[in-house]
Design a protein around this motif. Sequence first.
Motif, PDB file in Angstrom:
ATOM      1  N   PRO A  82     -11.538  -2.423  11.160  1.00 34.66           N
ATOM      2  CA  PRO A  82     -12.091  -2.156   9.830  1.00 34.66           C
ATOM      3  C   PRO A  82     -12.211  -0.674   9.506  1.00 34.66           C
ATOM      4  O   PRO A  82     -12.156  -0.284   8.338  1.00 34.66           O
ATOM      5  N   GLN A  83     -12.346   0.192  10.533  1.00 31.02           N
ATOM      6  CA  GLN A  83     -12.455   1.623  10.279  1.00 31.02           C
ATOM      7  C   GLN A  83     -11.204   2.190   9.606  1.00 31.02           C
ATOM      8  O   GLN A  83     -11.238   3.233   8.958  1.00 31.02           O
ATOM      9  N   GLY A  84     -10.084   1.474   9.771  1.00 28.40           N
ATOM     10  CA  GLY A  84      -8.843   1.951   9.177  1.00 28.40           C
ATOM     11  C   GLY A  84      -8.862   1.964   7.661  1.00 28.40           C
ATOM     12  O   GLY A  84      -8.080   2.694   7.042  1.00 28.40           O
ATOM     13  N   GLU A  85      -9.740   1.182   7.067  1.00 27.89           N
ATOM     14  CA  GLU A  85      -9.837   1.190   5.605  1.00 27.89           C
ATOM     15  C   GLU A  85     -10.170   2.584   5.086  1.00 27.89           C
ATOM     16  O   GLU A  85      -9.717   2.987   4.014  1.00 27.89           O
ATOM     17  N   VAL A  86     -10.951   3.338   5.855  1.00 26.34           N
ATOM     18  CA  VAL A  86     -11.333   4.694   5.468  1.00 26.34           C
ATOM     19  C   VAL A  86     -10.445   5.737   6.138  1.00 26.34           C
ATOM     20  O   VAL A  86      -9.995   6.696   5.496  1.00 26.34           O
ATOM     21  N   LEU A  87     -10.179   5.555   7.431  1.00 25.11           N
ATOM     22  CA  LEU A  87      -9.477   6.576   8.212  1.00 25.11           C
ATOM     23  C   LEU A  87      -7.967   6.415   8.221  1.00 25.11           C
ATOM     24  O   LEU A  87      -7.241   7.350   8.573  1.00 25.11           O
ATOM     25  N   GLY A  88      -7.476   5.234   7.850  1.00 28.23           N
ATOM     26  CA  GLY A  88      -6.052   4.958   7.948  1.00 28.23           C
ATOM     27  C   GLY A  88      -5.709   4.300   9.272  1.00 28.23           C
ATOM     28  O   GLY A  88      -6.494   4.334  10.221  1.00 28.23           O
ATOM     29  N   PHE A  89      -4.540   3.700   9.344  1.00 30.95           N
ATOM     30  CA  PHE A  89      -4.121   2.935  10.517  1.00 30.95           C
ATOM     31  C   PHE A  89      -2.954   3.623  11.223  1.00 30.95           C
ATOM     32  O   PHE A  89      -2.120   4.260  10.580  1.00 30.95           O
ATOM     33  N   MET A  90      -2.920   3.487  12.547  1.00 31.02           N
ATOM     34  CA  MET A  90      -1.785   3.963  13.332  1.00 31.02           C
ATOM     35  C   MET A  90      -0.670   2.916  13.215  1.00 31.02           C
ATOM     36  O   MET A  90      -0.679   1.902  13.907  1.00 31.02           O
ATOM     37  N   LEU A  91       0.260   3.150  12.330  1.00 33.64           N
ATOM     38  CA  LEU A  91       1.239   2.145  11.943  1.00 33.64           C
ATOM     39  C   LEU A  91       2.569   2.327  12.668  1.00 33.64           C
ATOM     40  O   LEU A  91       3.087   3.439  12.777  1.00 33.64           O
ATOM     41  N   LEU A  92       3.103   1.209  13.145  1.00 34.19           N
ATOM     42  CA  LEU A  92       4.442   1.130  13.709  1.00 34.19           C
ATOM     43  C   LEU A  92       5.253   0.207  12.820  1.00 34.19           C
ATOM     44  O   LEU A  92       4.753  -0.849  12.405  1.00 34.19           O
ATOM     45  N   CYS A  93       6.480   0.556  12.532  1.00 33.39           N
ATOM     46  CA  CYS A  93       7.289  -0.331  11.685  1.00 33.39           C
ATOM     47  C   CYS A  93       8.677  -0.499  12.284  1.00 33.39           C
ATOM     48  O   CYS A  93       9.159   0.338  13.053  1.00 33.39           O
ATOM     49  N   GLY A  94       9.289  -1.619  11.928  1.00 28.01           N
ATOM     50  CA  GLY A  94      10.643  -1.922  12.372  1.00 28.01           C
ATOM     51  C   GLY A  94      11.436  -2.516  11.224  1.00 28.01           C
ATOM     52  O   GLY A  94      10.927  -3.370  10.492  1.00 28.01           O
ATOM     53  N   SER A  95      12.657  -2.051  11.057  1.00 31.17           N
ATOM     54  CA  SER A  95      13.503  -2.555   9.988  1.00 31.17           C
ATOM     55  C   SER A  95      14.955  -2.284  10.336  1.00 31.17           C
ATOM     56  O   SER A  95      15.305  -1.163  10.726  1.00 31.17           O
ATOM     57  N   SER A  96      15.777  -3.300  10.190  1.00 29.44           N
ATOM     58  CA  SER A  96      17.190  -3.148  10.513  1.00 29.44           C
ATOM     59  C   SER A  96      17.932  -2.335   9.458  1.00 29.44           C
ATOM     60  O   SER A  96      18.978  -1.757   9.743  1.00 29.44           O
TER      61      SER A  96
END
Length: 247
Positions: A82-96
């Motif tokens: 829930p802290q990510g709503e304020v601080l942001g999330f450490m995001l990983l993404c994958g796409s071909s």
Amino acid sequence: MFQPHGTSPQLHWTCQRLLAAGLPCQVPEESPLWLPPDWEGYLAENCWLDLATDDSQALAARSEHCRQHGKQLVEICASWQPQGEVLGFMLLCGSSAPLSPAAVQWLDHCAPLAGAWLHCGPSGSARYTHHVMQALQHAWQLAWQQSPPTANPQLLDWEALMQQQWQIADKLLQLSQAYLRSHGIAPDTADSASVRQRFALPHASQTHFAANLALLIVLAMQQRDTLHDILQQVFAVLQPKQPPKAD
């Protein structure tokens, strides 16, 4: 327009970040017929941002479903808190395929800063990278619990501690080998110098970060026997010396 679809907590948290940035984020009155009701993620232009946390096989099925309907699937993984709503999330993404402008905009606003997210490679790469991060975090937590800074090094069971770490390392090796094979990469034929050189590049310059990470782990695990011999010598020094027996 970013249209959330599903009931997971991360949808609410990320939608709040989008709204705070002044971006439209609204549940549609009616979902498209092609979109299954149990999916978790966002519709954005001509792509589906997939926020589900299930396994890679389920992700592959959704990716194929999107392909059949002319949509791009972007896999997104994070340690959702829930802290990510304020601080942001450490995001990983994958796409071909290359990320669409809408996907980049979503990632920029849901991460702590614009560009502070990692493209790991094709679909499935974000899951693999996230598993590696979780394994390393678990290894660190075990080490911290078993050997806090205030502990006397000579009183610790170093052999037991390292046995726990070896078990995690073996699982990481198996995971990495399986990931490489799933992408047609022979895990035991990579050149050490070239792997290290590719992994040292800025992540934006790496076409398949997850594969480079997996190859690096495989190469590191090939040195286990040598490392084990060195650690055995260290353990011998750390073990408390027994007093000589009285005659």
